[in-house]
Enzyme design. Structure first.
Site, PDB file in Angstrom:
ATOM      1  N   ASP A  12      44.281  42.634  41.484  1.00  0.00           N
ATOM      2  CA  ASP A  12      43.666  41.454  42.704  1.00  0.00           C
ATOM      3  C   ASP A  12      45.005  41.960  43.701  1.00  0.00           C
ATOM      4  O   ASP A  12      45.927  41.199  43.058  1.00  0.00           O
ATOM      5  CB  ASP A  12      43.404  40.242  41.782  1.00  0.00           C
ATOM      6  CG  ASP A  12      42.764  39.729  42.799  1.00  0.00           C
ATOM      7  OD1 ASP A  12      42.314  38.299  43.524  1.00  0.00           O
ATOM      8  OD2 ASP A  12      42.632  40.112  44.644  1.00  0.00           O
ATOM      9  N   ASP A 106      40.298  44.969  47.641  1.00  0.00           N
ATOM     10  CA  ASP A 106      41.126  44.438  47.453  1.00  0.00           C
ATOM     11  C   ASP A 106      41.516  44.031  45.753  1.00  0.00           C
ATOM     12  O   ASP A 106      42.492  43.553  44.572  1.00  0.00           O
ATOM     13  CB  ASP A 106      41.702  43.667  47.753  1.00  0.00           C
ATOM     14  CG  ASP A 106      41.073  42.630  47.912  1.00  0.00           C
ATOM     15  OD1 ASP A 106      40.039  42.743  47.428  1.00  0.00           O
ATOM     16  OD2 ASP A 106      41.280  41.447  48.163  1.00  0.00           O
ATOM     17  N   GLU A 107      39.779  44.616  44.680  1.00  0.00           N
ATOM     18  CA  GLU A 107      39.836  44.459  43.562  1.00  0.00           C
ATOM     19  C   GLU A 107      39.257  45.366  42.529  1.00  0.00           C
ATOM     20  O   GLU A 107      38.565  46.364  43.421  1.00  0.00           O
ATOM     21  CB  GLU A 107      39.287  42.710  43.234  1.00  0.00           C
ATOM     22  CG  GLU A 107      39.525  41.836  43.982  1.00  0.00           C
ATOM     23  CD  GLU A 107      39.124  40.623  43.850  1.00  0.00           C
ATOM     24  OE1 GLU A 107      37.958  40.771  42.453  1.00  0.00           O
ATOM     25  OE2 GLU A 107      38.413  39.187  44.468  1.00  0.00           O
TER      26      GLU A 107
END
Length: 412
Positions: A12, A106-107
DNA sequence: TCTGGGGTCCTAGGACCC
DNA sequence: TCTGGGGTCCTAGGACCC
Protein backbone atom coordinates in the site's frame (compact mmCIF):
# COMPACT_ATOMS: atom_id res chain seq x y z
CA UNK A 1 -2.73 -33.80 -1.54
CA UNK A 2 0.00 -31.54 -0.28
CA UNK A 3 -1.22 -28.16 0.83
CA UNK A 4 1.45 -25.54 0.48
CA UNK A 5 1.12 -22.62 2.83
CA UNK A 6 0.86 -19.53 0.68
CA UNK A 7 2.81 -16.37 1.34
CA UNK A 8 0.90 -13.30 0.22
CA UNK A 9 2.07 -9.71 0.32
CA UNK A 10 -0.08 -6.60 0.23
CA UNK A 11 1.64 -3.35 -0.64
CA UNK A 12 0.00 0.00 0.00
CA UNK A 13 1.60 3.26 -1.12
CA UNK A 14 1.49 5.81 1.67
CA UNK A 15 -0.52 8.94 0.83
CA UNK A 16 0.20 8.11 -2.80
CA UNK A 17 -1.00 11.17 -4.72
CA UNK A 18 0.36 13.57 -2.13
CA UNK A 19 3.69 11.73 -1.99
CA UNK A 20 4.04 11.89 -5.76
CA UNK A 21 3.38 15.63 -5.66
CA UNK A 22 5.87 16.17 -2.86
CA UNK A 23 8.43 14.27 -4.84
CA UNK A 24 7.75 16.28 -8.00
CA UNK A 25 7.97 19.60 -6.16
CA UNK A 26 10.58 19.83 -3.39
CA UNK A 27 8.85 22.87 -1.92
CA UNK A 28 5.99 20.65 -0.86
CA UNK A 29 8.13 18.23 1.10
CA UNK A 30 7.60 18.18 4.82
CA UNK A 31 4.54 20.39 4.48
CA UNK A 32 0.80 19.73 4.72
CA UNK A 33 -0.45 19.05 1.20
CA UNK A 34 -3.92 18.14 -0.05
CA UNK A 35 -4.55 16.81 -3.54
CA UNK A 36 -7.93 17.81 -4.95
CA UNK A 37 -9.97 17.55 -8.13
CA UNK A 38 -9.84 20.37 -10.61
CA UNK A 39 -13.26 21.93 -10.42
CA UNK A 40 -15.66 23.74 -8.14
CA UNK A 41 -17.16 21.43 -5.56
CA UNK A 42 -14.18 19.24 -5.08
CA UNK A 43 -13.03 17.28 -2.06
CA UNK A 44 -9.66 16.25 -0.77
CA UNK A 45 -8.61 13.04 -2.53
CA UNK A 46 -5.41 12.44 -0.59
CA UNK A 47 -3.44 14.42 1.95
CA UNK A 48 0.15 14.20 3.09
CA UNK A 49 0.98 12.87 6.53
CA UNK A 50 1.83 16.41 7.64
CA UNK A 51 -1.76 17.38 6.80
CA UNK A 52 -3.23 14.27 8.38
CA UNK A 53 -1.46 15.12 11.60
CA UNK A 54 -3.59 18.28 11.70
CA UNK A 55 -6.79 16.33 11.15
CA UNK A 56 -7.17 16.72 7.40
CA UNK A 57 -8.98 13.70 5.98
CA UNK A 58 -9.87 12.21 2.60
CA UNK A 59 -13.33 13.28 1.50
CA UNK A 60 -13.25 16.62 3.29
CA UNK A 61 -14.33 19.73 1.44
CA UNK A 62 -11.38 21.97 0.64
CA UNK A 63 -12.66 24.83 2.79
CA UNK A 64 -12.96 22.47 5.73
CA UNK A 65 -9.39 21.30 5.32
CA UNK A 66 -8.26 24.91 5.18
CA UNK A 67 -10.16 25.72 8.33
CA UNK A 68 -8.58 22.87 10.27
CA UNK A 69 -5.15 23.50 8.81
CA UNK A 70 -4.76 27.08 7.49
CA UNK A 71 -1.27 26.42 6.08
CA UNK A 72 -2.63 23.54 3.97
CA UNK A 73 -1.26 23.61 0.42
CA UNK A 74 -3.85 22.70 -2.19
CA UNK A 75 -2.58 20.87 -5.26
CA UNK A 76 -4.80 20.03 -8.21
CA UNK A 77 -4.19 16.39 -9.02
CA UNK A 78 -2.44 15.29 -12.21
CA UNK A 79 -3.57 11.81 -13.17
CA UNK A 80 -0.80 11.22 -15.69
CA UNK A 81 1.81 11.50 -12.96
CA UNK A 82 0.01 8.96 -10.76
CA UNK A 83 -0.78 6.43 -13.46
CA UNK A 84 2.75 6.56 -14.76
CA UNK A 85 4.27 6.09 -11.32
CA UNK A 86 1.83 3.31 -10.48
CA UNK A 87 2.65 1.38 -13.62
CA UNK A 88 6.37 1.62 -12.94
CA UNK A 89 5.91 0.48 -9.35
CA UNK A 90 3.93 -2.55 -10.50
CA UNK A 91 6.76 -3.35 -12.90
CA UNK A 92 9.09 -3.47 -9.92
CA UNK A 93 6.76 -5.92 -8.20
CA UNK A 94 6.93 -8.20 -11.23
CA UNK A 95 10.68 -8.53 -10.75
CA UNK A 96 9.86 -10.61 -7.68
CA UNK A 97 6.85 -12.62 -8.86
CA UNK A 98 4.59 -12.74 -11.90
CA UNK A 99 1.63 -13.09 -9.54
CA UNK A 100 0.85 -9.40 -9.08
CA UNK A 101 -2.73 -8.24 -8.70
CA UNK A 102 -3.29 -4.48 -8.64
CA UNK A 103 -6.20 -3.73 -6.35
CA UNK A 104 -6.22 0.00 -7.04
CA UNK A 105 -3.83 2.64 -8.27
CA UNK A 106 -1.84 2.49 -5.03
CA UNK A 107 -2.32 -1.08 -3.78
CA UNK A 108 -1.32 -4.50 -5.06
CA UNK A 109 -1.22 -8.07 -3.85
CA UNK A 110 1.76 -10.30 -4.61
CA UNK A 111 1.85 -14.07 -4.25
CA UNK A 112 5.50 -14.67 -3.44
CA UNK A 113 5.17 -18.33 -2.42
CA UNK A 114 7.22 -19.57 -5.37
CA UNK A 115 9.78 -16.75 -5.07
CA UNK A 116 10.98 -17.60 -1.58
CA UNK A 117 13.55 -20.14 -2.73
CA UNK A 118 15.17 -17.48 -4.89
CA UNK A 119 15.10 -14.49 -2.56
CA UNK A 120 15.24 -16.23 0.80
CA UNK A 121 12.23 -14.81 2.58
CA UNK A 122 9.21 -12.61 2.10
CA UNK A 123 10.75 -10.14 4.49
CA UNK A 124 13.79 -9.84 2.27
CA UNK A 125 11.60 -9.23 -0.75
CA UNK A 126 9.66 -6.59 1.16
CA UNK A 127 12.81 -4.69 2.08
CA UNK A 128 14.13 -4.90 -1.47
CA UNK A 129 10.86 -3.51 -2.84
CA UNK A 130 10.70 -0.76 -0.24
CA UNK A 131 14.24 0.34 -1.00
CA UNK A 132 13.70 0.44 -4.75
CA UNK A 133 10.49 2.42 -4.50
CA UNK A 134 12.06 4.86 -2.09
CA UNK A 135 15.17 5.31 -4.22
CA UNK A 136 13.35 5.63 -7.52
CA UNK A 137 10.29 7.62 -6.50
CA UNK A 138 10.97 8.94 -3.00
CA UNK A 139 7.81 7.23 -1.80
CA UNK A 140 7.27 4.99 1.19
CA UNK A 141 4.88 2.08 1.37
CA UNK A 142 3.38 -0.18 3.99
CA UNK A 143 3.69 -3.91 3.41
CA UNK A 144 1.74 -6.73 4.97
CA UNK A 145 2.82 -10.38 4.75
CA UNK A 146 0.37 -13.15 5.61
CA UNK A 147 -1.01 -16.54 4.50
CA UNK A 148 -3.81 -14.98 2.42
CA UNK A 149 -5.04 -11.76 0.80
CA UNK A 150 -7.47 -10.85 3.57
CA UNK A 151 -4.80 -11.02 6.26
CA UNK A 152 -2.10 -9.45 4.10
CA UNK A 153 -4.31 -6.43 3.57
CA UNK A 154 -5.08 -6.29 7.24
CA UNK A 155 -1.36 -6.46 8.03
CA UNK A 156 -0.40 -3.65 5.66
CA UNK A 157 -2.89 -1.41 7.47
CA UNK A 158 -1.36 -2.04 10.87
CA UNK A 159 1.69 0.14 10.47
CA UNK A 160 1.71 3.39 8.54
CA UNK A 161 3.64 4.99 7.08
CA UNK A 162 6.58 2.87 5.90
CA UNK A 163 5.44 -0.23 7.79
CA UNK A 164 6.23 -3.90 7.51
CA UNK A 165 3.91 -6.26 9.37
CA UNK A 166 4.00 -10.03 9.26
CA UNK A 167 1.10 -12.19 10.33
CA UNK A 168 2.33 -15.77 10.56
CA UNK A 169 -0.14 -18.64 10.58
CA UNK A 170 0.53 -19.18 14.27
CA UNK A 171 -0.50 -15.59 15.06
CA UNK A 172 -3.82 -15.63 13.24
CA UNK A 173 -6.12 -16.86 16.01
CA UNK A 174 -4.65 -14.49 18.59
CA UNK A 175 -4.89 -11.45 16.30
CA UNK A 176 -8.42 -12.17 15.14
CA UNK A 177 -9.76 -12.78 18.64
CA UNK A 178 -10.03 -9.13 19.66
CA UNK A 179 -9.92 -7.45 16.24
CA UNK A 180 -12.96 -5.21 15.57
CA UNK A 181 -14.94 -6.56 12.62
CA UNK A 182 -14.79 -3.31 10.68
CA UNK A 183 -11.04 -3.75 10.23
CA UNK A 184 -11.68 -6.47 7.66
CA UNK A 185 -11.77 -5.54 3.99
CA UNK A 186 -15.34 -6.30 2.96
CA UNK A 187 -17.11 -5.27 6.15
CA UNK A 188 -18.36 -1.73 5.73
CA UNK A 189 -20.54 0.56 7.79
CA UNK A 190 -23.86 -1.20 7.14
CA UNK A 191 -22.50 -4.68 7.65
CA UNK A 192 -20.85 -3.60 10.87
CA UNK A 193 -24.14 -2.23 12.15
CA UNK A 194 -26.01 -5.43 11.32
CA UNK A 195 -23.40 -7.60 12.97
CA UNK A 196 -23.35 -5.45 16.08
CA UNK A 197 -27.10 -5.87 16.35
CA UNK A 198 -26.36 -9.58 16.48
CA UNK A 199 -23.90 -8.88 19.34
CA UNK A 200 -20.94 -9.59 17.11
CA UNK A 201 -18.19 -7.04 17.70
CA UNK A 202 -14.92 -8.86 17.12
CA UNK A 203 -13.60 -11.20 14.47
CA UNK A 204 -13.28 -13.84 17.18
CA UNK A 205 -17.02 -13.62 17.81
CA UNK A 206 -17.73 -13.61 14.08
CA UNK A 207 -15.61 -16.71 13.52
CA UNK A 208 -17.39 -18.61 16.29
CA UNK A 209 -20.88 -17.53 15.21
CA UNK A 210 -23.23 -20.26 14.07
CA UNK A 211 -23.08 -20.29 10.27
CA UNK A 212 -26.84 -20.84 9.99
CA UNK A 213 -27.42 -17.62 11.91
CA UNK A 214 -25.23 -15.71 9.51
CA UNK A 215 -26.68 -17.19 6.34
CA UNK A 216 -30.21 -16.58 7.63
CA UNK A 217 -29.34 -12.91 7.90
CA UNK A 218 -26.93 -12.37 5.00
CA UNK A 219 -27.63 -15.19 2.58
CA UNK A 220 -24.67 -16.62 0.73
CA UNK A 221 -22.41 -13.94 2.17
CA UNK A 222 -22.86 -15.52 5.61
CA UNK A 223 -20.49 -18.38 4.88
CA UNK A 224 -17.79 -16.04 3.74
CA UNK A 225 -18.29 -13.84 6.79
CA UNK A 226 -17.67 -16.68 9.19
CA UNK A 227 -14.48 -17.63 7.37
CA UNK A 228 -13.36 -14.01 7.38
CA UNK A 229 -13.81 -13.93 11.13
CA UNK A 230 -11.51 -16.94 11.36
CA UNK A 231 -8.95 -15.23 9.15
CA UNK A 232 -9.54 -17.69 6.32
CA UNK A 233 -9.49 -16.67 2.65
CA UNK A 234 -8.83 -18.93 -0.34
CA UNK A 235 -9.09 -16.29 -3.04
CA UNK A 236 -6.11 -16.41 -5.37
CA UNK A 237 -3.91 -13.54 -6.44
CA UNK A 238 -5.04 -12.95 -10.01
CA UNK A 239 -2.43 -11.32 -12.24
CA UNK A 240 -3.75 -8.32 -14.11
CA UNK A 241 -3.46 -10.02 -17.50
CA UNK A 242 -5.72 -12.86 -16.39
CA UNK A 243 -8.41 -10.73 -14.87
CA UNK A 244 -11.92 -11.05 -16.16
CA UNK A 245 -13.65 -8.77 -18.58
CA UNK A 246 -14.41 -5.20 -17.75
CA UNK A 247 -18.12 -4.74 -17.09
CA UNK A 248 -18.81 -1.06 -17.56
CA UNK A 249 -17.31 2.30 -18.47
CA UNK A 250 -18.79 5.41 -16.93
CA UNK A 251 -18.29 9.01 -15.93
CA UNK A 252 -20.12 11.26 -13.54
CA UNK A 253 -19.65 14.88 -12.56
CA UNK A 254 -20.85 17.09 -9.81
CA UNK A 255 -21.71 20.36 -11.50
CA UNK A 256 -20.12 23.63 -10.49
CA UNK A 257 -23.55 24.72 -9.33
CA UNK A 258 -26.94 23.09 -9.31
CA UNK A 259 -28.69 23.51 -12.64
CA UNK A 260 -32.27 23.24 -13.75
CA UNK A 261 -32.12 24.71 -17.26
CA UNK A 262 -32.90 21.77 -19.58
CA UNK A 263 -30.56 23.03 -22.29
CA UNK A 264 -27.70 23.23 -19.84
CA UNK A 265 -28.45 19.77 -18.49
CA UNK A 266 -28.43 18.39 -22.02
CA UNK A 267 -25.07 20.01 -22.70
CA UNK A 268 -23.54 18.28 -19.72
CA UNK A 269 -25.14 15.03 -20.74
CA UNK A 270 -23.55 15.33 -24.17
CA UNK A 271 -20.24 16.09 -22.58
CA UNK A 272 -20.41 13.02 -20.33
CA UNK A 273 -21.53 10.90 -23.28
CA UNK A 274 -18.49 12.08 -25.20
CA UNK A 275 -16.20 11.18 -22.29
CA UNK A 276 -17.72 7.71 -22.01
CA UNK A 277 -17.77 7.17 -25.78
CA UNK A 278 -14.20 8.25 -26.35
CA UNK A 279 -12.96 5.99 -23.59
CA UNK A 280 -14.98 3.05 -24.89
CA UNK A 281 -13.61 3.63 -28.38
CA UNK A 282 -10.08 3.91 -27.13
CA UNK A 283 -10.50 0.55 -25.40
CA UNK A 284 -12.25 -0.81 -28.47
CA UNK A 285 -15.40 -1.85 -26.64
CA UNK A 286 -19.04 -1.13 -27.25
CA UNK A 287 -22.04 -1.69 -25.02
CA UNK A 288 -25.79 -2.19 -25.10
CA UNK A 289 -26.86 -0.84 -21.72
CA UNK A 290 -26.82 2.88 -21.00
CA UNK A 291 -27.30 3.97 -17.43
CA UNK A 292 -28.15 7.51 -16.38
CA UNK A 293 -27.69 8.69 -12.83
CA UNK A 294 -28.99 11.95 -11.37
CA UNK A 295 -28.34 13.41 -7.95
CA UNK A 296 -30.54 16.30 -6.92
CA UNK A 297 -29.54 19.53 -5.25
CA UNK A 298 -30.40 18.25 -1.75
CA UNK A 299 -27.59 15.69 -2.14
CA UNK A 300 -29.61 12.79 -0.69
CA UNK A 301 -32.27 12.33 -3.36
CA UNK A 302 -31.16 10.61 -6.51
CA UNK A 303 -32.22 8.08 -9.07
CA UNK A 304 -30.72 5.88 -11.74
CA UNK A 305 -32.34 4.40 -14.81
CA UNK A 306 -31.02 2.19 -17.55
CA UNK A 307 -32.03 1.06 -21.00
CA UNK A 308 -30.77 -1.91 -22.94
CA UNK A 309 -30.61 -1.55 -26.70
CA UNK A 310 -30.67 -4.20 -29.39
CA UNK A 311 -27.27 -3.17 -30.71
CA UNK A 312 -23.93 -2.43 -29.13
CA UNK A 313 -22.86 1.18 -29.47
CA UNK A 314 -19.91 3.39 -28.61
CA UNK A 315 -20.35 6.56 -30.63
CA UNK A 316 -20.82 9.57 -28.39
CA UNK A 317 -23.99 10.81 -30.01
CA UNK A 318 -25.61 7.38 -29.83
CA UNK A 319 -24.81 7.17 -26.15
CA UNK A 320 -26.11 10.70 -25.76
CA UNK A 321 -29.38 9.90 -27.53
CA UNK A 322 -30.02 6.90 -25.28
CA UNK A 323 -29.18 8.84 -22.12
CA UNK A 324 -31.31 11.76 -23.24
CA UNK A 325 -34.20 9.37 -23.88
CA UNK A 326 -34.00 8.29 -20.25
CA UNK A 327 -33.72 11.84 -19.00
CA UNK A 328 -36.77 12.94 -20.97
CA UNK A 329 -38.83 10.08 -19.61
CA UNK A 330 -38.50 11.55 -16.14
CA UNK A 331 -39.90 14.70 -14.61
CA UNK A 332 -37.10 16.30 -12.63
CA UNK A 333 -38.11 17.12 -9.07
CA UNK A 334 -35.26 19.43 -8.15
CA UNK A 335 -32.33 21.12 -9.78
CA UNK A 336 -29.50 18.78 -10.60
CA UNK A 337 -26.29 18.46 -8.62
CA UNK A 338 -24.64 15.50 -10.36
CA UNK A 339 -25.06 13.69 -13.64
CA UNK A 340 -23.59 10.31 -14.52
CA UNK A 341 -23.57 8.20 -17.68
CA UNK A 342 -22.23 4.70 -17.97
CA UNK A 343 -22.09 2.07 -20.66
CA UNK A 344 -22.51 -1.58 -19.71
CA UNK A 345 -23.09 -4.98 -21.30
CA UNK A 346 -19.76 -4.55 -23.04
CA UNK A 347 -18.17 -6.53 -25.81
CA UNK A 348 -15.18 -6.16 -28.05
CA UNK A 349 -15.85 -3.93 -30.99
CA UNK A 350 -15.76 -5.81 -34.30
CA UNK A 351 -13.11 -4.21 -36.46
CA UNK A 352 -15.12 -3.78 -39.60
CA UNK A 353 -16.28 -0.72 -41.48
CA UNK A 354 -19.95 0.19 -41.72
CA UNK A 355 -21.64 -0.57 -45.00
CA UNK A 356 -23.02 2.86 -45.70
CA UNK A 357 -21.06 5.88 -46.77
CA UNK A 358 -22.68 8.19 -44.21
CA UNK A 359 -21.79 5.89 -41.32
CA UNK A 360 -18.28 5.43 -42.60
CA UNK A 361 -17.80 9.19 -42.71
CA UNK A 362 -19.05 9.50 -39.17
CA UNK A 363 -16.71 6.77 -37.99
CA UNK A 364 -13.69 8.39 -39.64
CA UNK A 365 -14.60 11.79 -38.24
CA UNK A 366 -14.91 10.26 -34.78
CA UNK A 367 -11.56 8.53 -35.08
CA UNK A 368 -9.88 11.73 -36.20
CA UNK A 369 -11.38 13.59 -33.26
CA UNK A 370 -10.32 10.87 -30.83
CA UNK A 371 -6.80 10.88 -32.23
CA UNK A 372 -6.44 14.63 -31.79
CA UNK A 373 -7.77 14.46 -28.27
CA UNK A 374 -5.43 11.60 -27.39
CA UNK A 375 -2.52 13.64 -28.59
CA UNK A 376 -3.35 17.10 -27.35
CA UNK A 377 -5.48 16.38 -24.35
CA UNK A 378 -9.10 15.75 -23.82
CA UNK A 379 -11.65 18.12 -25.33
CA UNK A 380 -9.19 19.77 -27.70
CA UNK A 381 -11.77 18.95 -30.33
CA UNK A 382 -15.36 18.37 -29.44
CA UNK A 383 -18.95 18.92 -30.39
CA UNK A 384 -19.82 22.54 -31.07
CA UNK A 385 -22.43 22.67 -28.36
CA UNK A 386 -19.83 21.80 -25.74
CA UNK A 387 -17.47 24.67 -26.34
CA UNK A 388 -18.83 27.05 -23.72
CA UNK A 389 -18.48 24.29 -21.12
CA UNK A 390 -14.94 23.40 -21.91
CA UNK A 391 -13.39 25.44 -19.13
CA UNK A 392 -15.56 23.76 -16.55
CA UNK A 393 -13.92 20.42 -17.03
CA UNK A 394 -10.50 21.18 -15.73
CA UNK A 395 -7.86 18.72 -14.69
CA UNK A 396 -9.34 15.55 -13.30
CA UNK A 397 -8.11 13.45 -10.48
CA UNK A 398 -8.50 9.83 -11.24
CA UNK A 399 -9.90 7.88 -8.36
CA UNK A 400 -7.86 5.32 -6.48
CA UNK A 401 -9.87 2.57 -8.13
CA UNK A 402 -8.12 3.27 -11.40
CA UNK A 403 -6.19 0.33 -12.88
CA UNK A 404 -2.61 0.73 -14.10
CA UNK A 405 -3.17 -0.35 -17.66
CA UNK A 406 -6.46 1.47 -17.76
CA UNK A 407 -8.90 -1.29 -18.49
CA UNK A 408 -9.21 -4.99 -18.04
CA UNK A 409 -9.30 -7.14 -21.12
CA UNK A 410 -12.65 -7.64 -22.72
CA UNK A 411 -13.75 -10.94 -24.15
CA UNK A 412 -14.62 -11.17 -27.80
C1' DT B 1 -19.08 27.17 2.42
C1' DC B 2 -20.90 21.07 3.36
C1' DT B 3 -20.37 16.41 1.29
C1' DG B 4 -15.83 13.36 -5.61
C1' DG B 5 -15.62 9.75 -8.91
C1' DG B 6 -14.35 5.16 -10.64
C1' DG B 7 -15.81 0.55 -10.31
C1' DT B 8 -17.74 -4.57 -8.74
C1' DC B 9 -20.98 -7.82 -6.93
C1' DC B 10 -25.45 -9.33 -5.08
C1' DT B 11 -30.57 -9.60 -4.62
C1' DA B 12 -35.37 -9.16 -5.75
C1' DG B 13 -39.04 -8.91 -8.79
C1' DG B 14 -41.27 -8.76 -13.33
C1' DA B 15 -41.65 -10.04 -18.32
C1' DC B 16 -41.43 -13.49 -21.47
C1' DC B 17 -40.63 -18.02 -23.52
C1' DC B 18 -40.91 -22.95 -23.59
C1' DT C 1 -60.56 -23.43 -19.91
C1' DC C 2 -56.90 -24.30 -16.29
C1' DT C 3 -52.59 -25.54 -14.81
C1' DG C 4 -46.69 -25.87 -13.02
C1' DG C 5 -42.22 -24.59 -13.27
C1' DG C 6 -37.64 -23.61 -15.15
C1' DG C 7 -34.57 -20.44 -17.55
C1' DT C 8 -33.15 -16.02 -19.24
C1' DC C 9 -33.13 -11.22 -19.65
C1' DC C 10 -34.03 -6.89 -17.78
C1' DT C 11 -34.46 -3.05 -14.20
C1' DA C 12 -33.80 -1.11 -9.69
C1' DG C 13 -31.37 -0.60 -5.68
C1' DG C 14 -27.99 -1.50 -2.08
C1' DA C 15 -23.37 -2.56 -0.20
C1' DC C 16 -18.68 -2.57 -0.72
C1' DC C 17 -13.87 -1.11 -2.23
C1' DC C 18 -10.29 2.56 -3.36
Amino acid sequence: MIVVERVIMHIDMNAFFASVEQQANPELRGRPVAVVGGHGRTVITTSSYEARAKGVKTGMAVWEGKRICPELIIVVGDNRKYTHTSSRINEIFRDYTPEVEPFSIDESWLDVTASLSIFGSAETIAYLIKARIRNLFGITCSIGIAPNKLLAKLASDMQKPDGLTIISPADVARIMERLPIKELCGIGRKMERHLKMMSIYTCGELGRCDEARLTAKFGIVGQRLKRMGQGLDDSPVIPFAEEGDVKSVGHSRTLERDISDPAEIRRFLLQLSEMVGSRARRYNVSGRTIHLYVRYADFVSSWGKQVTLKNHINLSDEIYRAALGILESVELEQSVRLLGVSLGNLKHQAAQLPLFEEERKKLFATRAMDAINDRFGRMSVTFGTLLPEKEKFGSQVIPPSWRPEGIKKVGA
